[in-house]
Design a protein around this motif. Structure first.
Motif, PDB file in Angstrom:
ATOM      1  N   PRO A   1       0.685   6.031  12.755  1.00  0.00           N
ATOM      2  CA  PRO A   1       1.308   4.719  12.960  1.00  0.00           C
ATOM      3  C   PRO A   1       0.313   3.641  13.362  1.00  0.00           C
ATOM      4  O   PRO A   1       0.645   2.450  13.332  1.00  0.00           O
ATOM      5  CB  PRO A   1       2.313   4.989  14.083  1.00  0.00           C
ATOM      6  N   ASP A   2      -0.893   4.048  13.737  1.00  0.00           N
ATOM      7  CA  ASP A   2      -1.917   3.066  14.103  1.00  0.00           C
ATOM      8  C   ASP A   2      -2.651   2.519  12.883  1.00  0.00           C
ATOM      9  O   ASP A   2      -3.521   1.657  13.029  1.00  0.00           O
ATOM     10  CB  ASP A   2      -2.931   3.686  15.067  1.00  0.00           C
ATOM     11  N   ARG A   3      -2.319   3.033  11.702  1.00  0.00           N
ATOM     12  CA  ARG A   3      -3.001   2.604  10.472  1.00  0.00           C
ATOM     13  C   ARG A   3      -2.033   1.901   9.519  1.00  0.00           C
ATOM     14  O   ARG A   3      -2.116   2.050   8.296  1.00  0.00           O
ATOM     15  CB  ARG A   3      -3.625   3.814   9.771  1.00  0.00           C
ATOM     16  N   LEU A   4      -1.101   1.125  10.057  1.00  0.00           N
ATOM     17  CA  LEU A   4      -0.100   0.470   9.216  1.00  0.00           C
ATOM     18  C   LEU A   4      -0.712  -0.402   8.123  1.00  0.00           C
ATOM     19  O   LEU A   4      -0.201  -0.425   6.988  1.00  0.00           O
ATOM     20  CB  LEU A   4       0.854  -0.360  10.081  1.00  0.00           C
ATOM     21  N   PRO A   5      -1.807  -1.134   8.384  1.00  0.00           N
ATOM     22  CA  PRO A   5      -2.393  -1.942   7.292  1.00  0.00           C
ATOM     23  C   PRO A   5      -2.869  -1.117   6.099  1.00  0.00           C
ATOM     24  O   PRO A   5      -3.037  -1.658   5.001  1.00  0.00           O
ATOM     25  CB  PRO A   5      -3.566  -2.650   7.983  1.00  0.00           C
ATOM     26  N   ASP A   6      -3.069   0.175   6.293  1.00  0.00           N
ATOM     27  CA  ASP A   6      -3.529   1.026   5.198  1.00  0.00           C
ATOM     28  C   ASP A   6      -2.409   1.431   4.245  1.00  0.00           C
ATOM     29  O   ASP A   6      -2.674   2.031   3.201  1.00  0.00           O
ATOM     30  CB  ASP A   6      -4.207   2.286   5.747  1.00  0.00           C
ATOM     31  N   SER A   7      -1.142   1.145   4.623  1.00  0.00           N
ATOM     32  CA  SER A   7       0.013   1.484   3.768  1.00  0.00           C
ATOM     33  C   SER A   7      -0.008   2.955   3.369  1.00  0.00           C
ATOM     34  O   SER A   7       0.086   3.310   2.188  1.00  0.00           O
ATOM     35  CB  SER A   7       0.036   0.594   2.511  1.00  0.00           C
ATOM     36  N   LEU A   8      -0.133   3.820   4.360  1.00  0.00           N
ATOM     37  CA  LEU A   8      -0.264   5.253   4.085  1.00  0.00           C
ATOM     38  C   LEU A   8       0.992   5.842   3.446  1.00  0.00           C
ATOM     39  O   LEU A   8       0.899   6.778   2.650  1.00  0.00           O
ATOM     40  CB  LEU A   8      -0.612   5.995   5.372  1.00  0.00           C
ATOM     41  N   GLY A   9       2.164   5.319   3.782  1.00  0.00           N
ATOM     42  CA  GLY A   9       3.381   5.807   3.138  1.00  0.00           C
ATOM     43  C   GLY A   9       3.350   5.573   1.639  1.00  0.00           C
ATOM     44  O   GLY A   9       3.704   6.455   0.843  1.00  0.00           O
ATOM     45  N   THR A  10       2.900   4.388   1.242  1.00  0.00           N
ATOM     46  CA  THR A  10       2.749   4.087  -0.184  1.00  0.00           C
ATOM     47  C   THR A  10       1.664   4.958  -0.807  1.00  0.00           C
ATOM     48  O   THR A  10       1.825   5.468  -1.928  1.00  0.00           O
ATOM     49  CB  THR A  10       2.394   2.604  -0.374  1.00  0.00           C
ATOM     50  N   GLN A  11       0.577   5.153  -0.085  1.00  0.00           N
ATOM     51  CA  GLN A  11      -0.515   5.987  -0.578  1.00  0.00           C
ATOM     52  C   GLN A  11      -0.042   7.408  -0.889  1.00  0.00           C
ATOM     53  O   GLN A  11      -0.414   7.993  -1.907  1.00  0.00           O
ATOM     54  CB  GLN A  11      -1.649   6.028   0.445  1.00  0.00           C
ATOM     55  N   ILE A  12       0.795   7.969  -0.026  1.00  0.00           N
ATOM     56  CA  ILE A  12       1.307   9.325  -0.242  1.00  0.00           C
ATOM     57  C   ILE A  12       2.087   9.394  -1.549  1.00  0.00           C
ATOM     58  O   ILE A  12       1.928  10.324  -2.351  1.00  0.00           O
ATOM     59  CB  ILE A  12       2.192   9.760   0.941  1.00  0.00           C
ATOM     60  N   ILE A  13       2.954   8.410  -1.789  1.00  0.00           N
ATOM     61  CA  ILE A  13       3.745   8.408  -3.024  1.00  0.00           C
ATOM     62  C   ILE A  13       2.847   8.257  -4.244  1.00  0.00           C
ATOM     63  O   ILE A  13       2.989   8.988  -5.241  1.00  0.00           O
ATOM     64  CB  ILE A  13       4.796   7.289  -2.981  1.00  0.00           C
ATOM     65  N   LEU A  14       1.900   7.332  -4.180  1.00  0.00           N
ATOM     66  CA  LEU A  14       0.988   7.139  -5.316  1.00  0.00           C
ATOM     67  C   LEU A  14       0.194   8.408  -5.609  1.00  0.00           C
ATOM     68  O   LEU A  14      -0.026   8.767  -6.781  1.00  0.00           O
ATOM     69  CB  LEU A  14       0.035   5.979  -5.020  1.00  0.00           C
ATOM     70  N   ASP A  15      -0.207   9.104  -4.555  1.00  0.00           N
ATOM     71  CA  ASP A  15      -0.963  10.334  -4.766  1.00  0.00           C
ATOM     72  C   ASP A  15      -0.081  11.426  -5.356  1.00  0.00           C
ATOM     73  O   ASP A  15      -0.545  12.227  -6.182  1.00  0.00           O
ATOM     74  CB  ASP A  15      -1.577  10.815  -3.445  1.00  0.00           C
ATOM     75  N   HIS A  16       1.189  11.466  -4.959  1.00  0.00           N
ATOM     76  CA  HIS A  16       2.096  12.458  -5.547  1.00  0.00           C
ATOM     77  C   HIS A  16       2.314  12.184  -7.037  1.00  0.00           C
ATOM     78  O   HIS A  16       2.483  13.131  -7.814  1.00  0.00           O
ATOM     79  CB  HIS A  16       3.432  12.470  -4.788  1.00  0.00           C
ATOM     80  N   VAL A  17       2.319  10.927  -7.420  1.00  0.00           N
ATOM     81  CA  VAL A  17       2.403  10.614  -8.855  1.00  0.00           C
ATOM     82  C   VAL A  17       1.181  11.181  -9.576  1.00  0.00           C
ATOM     83  O   VAL A  17       1.297  11.788 -10.649  1.00  0.00           O
ATOM     84  CB  VAL A  17       2.516   9.092  -9.072  1.00  0.00           C
ATOM     85  N   ASP A  18       0.016  11.048  -8.972  1.00  0.00           N
ATOM     86  CA  ASP A  18      -1.203  11.610  -9.567  1.00  0.00           C
ATOM     87  C   ASP A  18      -1.132  13.134  -9.650  1.00  0.00           C
ATOM     88  O   ASP A  18      -1.514  13.731 -10.671  1.00  0.00           O
ATOM     89  CB  ASP A  18      -2.429  11.202  -8.749  1.00  0.00           C
ATOM     90  N   ILE A  19      -0.664  13.768  -8.583  1.00  0.00           N
ATOM     91  CA  ILE A  19      -0.559  15.233  -8.579  1.00  0.00           C
ATOM     92  C   ILE A  19       0.393  15.698  -9.679  1.00  0.00           C
ATOM     93  O   ILE A  19       0.103  16.645 -10.423  1.00  0.00           O
ATOM     94  CB  ILE A  19      -0.083  15.746  -7.205  1.00  0.00           C
TER      95      ILE A  19
END
Length: 276
Positions: free
Chosen positions: A185-203
């Motif tokens: 939660p301290d890395r909100l500017p990194d949009s990690l939730g979006t990153q996880i979804i984008l990476d799952h699309v790649d997987i």
């Protein structure tokens, strides 16, 4: 006396409770046990009909006066990241993916507690202890993976790599189902939730799987609005998958006349041939 599991899954309905997505509403779930040799086939089949897995249970919202919770998935072959999502990928290019078996760790739990405290302090999981967390991760009768996202940058300064995000993911016959995810939660500017979804699309693309299942999208809910920002998004509505179109077109799903009786809902569930 010898006991055996019923050949056909038995469906039940939970008692109504406060809806976590729409103020003033009451939620109710239709659910069945996920167990035995037919668990994988049942999970595959019911996931295509809007069900989600939680440990050894498959469930789908079945509220008395609302059908706003719509299962959502991304068509991998047609997905194109937006400009903002491309920036998210660039911002997180230092994040390393690690795929593991469904086994809970202290690092995961520590991150999970921080995430809940910052993002869902009043939610139903707020009091989950480490044993309940381990059960959420490890109690699965289907093919499940834990996908961790590590930041190696602290190691450059002599520290340890930092766990930034985790996703519990089921591998279905037609895609990846994101069961539950959490992040730093301290890395909100990194949009990690979006990153996880984008990476799952790649997987999924690398594995030749056509879909990434995101869970439920709820029109009008700020908590779920981000899912509509992904291209090639489909929703399961009126017993079929369809492109989401304009999100505002689904506002009528909170009308009580949109709800089918429970008996009719159960009768329309399509079960795998080998168990039903």
């Amino acid at each position: 006396m010898r006991h055996s599991l019923p050949l056909t899954p038995q469906f039940y309905v939970t008692a109504p409770q406060s809806c976590p997505y729409i103020d003033g509403r009451r939620e109710r779930k239709l659910f069945t046990a996920l167990q035995g040799s037919g668990a994988t086939a049942l999970n595959d089949k019911l996931s295509k009909q809007g069900f989600r897995r939680s440990q050894n249970v498959l469930y789908r919202p079945s509220c008395a006066d609302c059908t706003a919770c719509l299962s959502a998935r991304i068509r991998v072959s047609d997905f194109r990241p937006t400009r903002s999502q491309r920036k998210t990928l660039a911002r997180n290019r230092h994040i390393r993916r690690e795929v593991t078996s469904p086994w809970a760790t202290e690092e995961q739990y520590a991150l999970f507690r921080r995430y809940l405290s910052a993002r869902h302090a009043e939610g139903g999981m707020a009091d989950m202890d480490i044993f309940e967390f381990a059960a959420m991760i490890e109690e699965t009768p289907v093919r499940t993976r834990v996908i961790e996202y590590w930041d190696d940058r602290p190691a450059v300064d002599g520290g340890d790599p930092a766990l930034r995000a985790v996703c519990l993911t089921d591998v279905l016959d037609d895609g990846l189902s994101m069961v539950y995810s959490f992040y730093d939660p301290d890395r909100l500017p990194d949009s990690l939730g979006t990153q996880i979804i984008l990476d799952h699309v790649d997987i999924a693309r690398e594995a030749g799987l056509p879909f990434v299942y995101l869970g439920y999208w709820v029109p009008g809910s700020p908590k779920m609005g981000y899912k509509a920002q992904f291209s090639a998004l489909e929703i399961f509505k009126n017993r079929e998958w369809r492109p989401i179109g304009a999100p505002e077109d689904h506002a009528d799903e909170t009308h009580p006349l949109s709800v089918e009786p429970i008996a009719e809902q159960v009768a329309r569930i399509d079960l795998p041939d080998q168990i039903g």
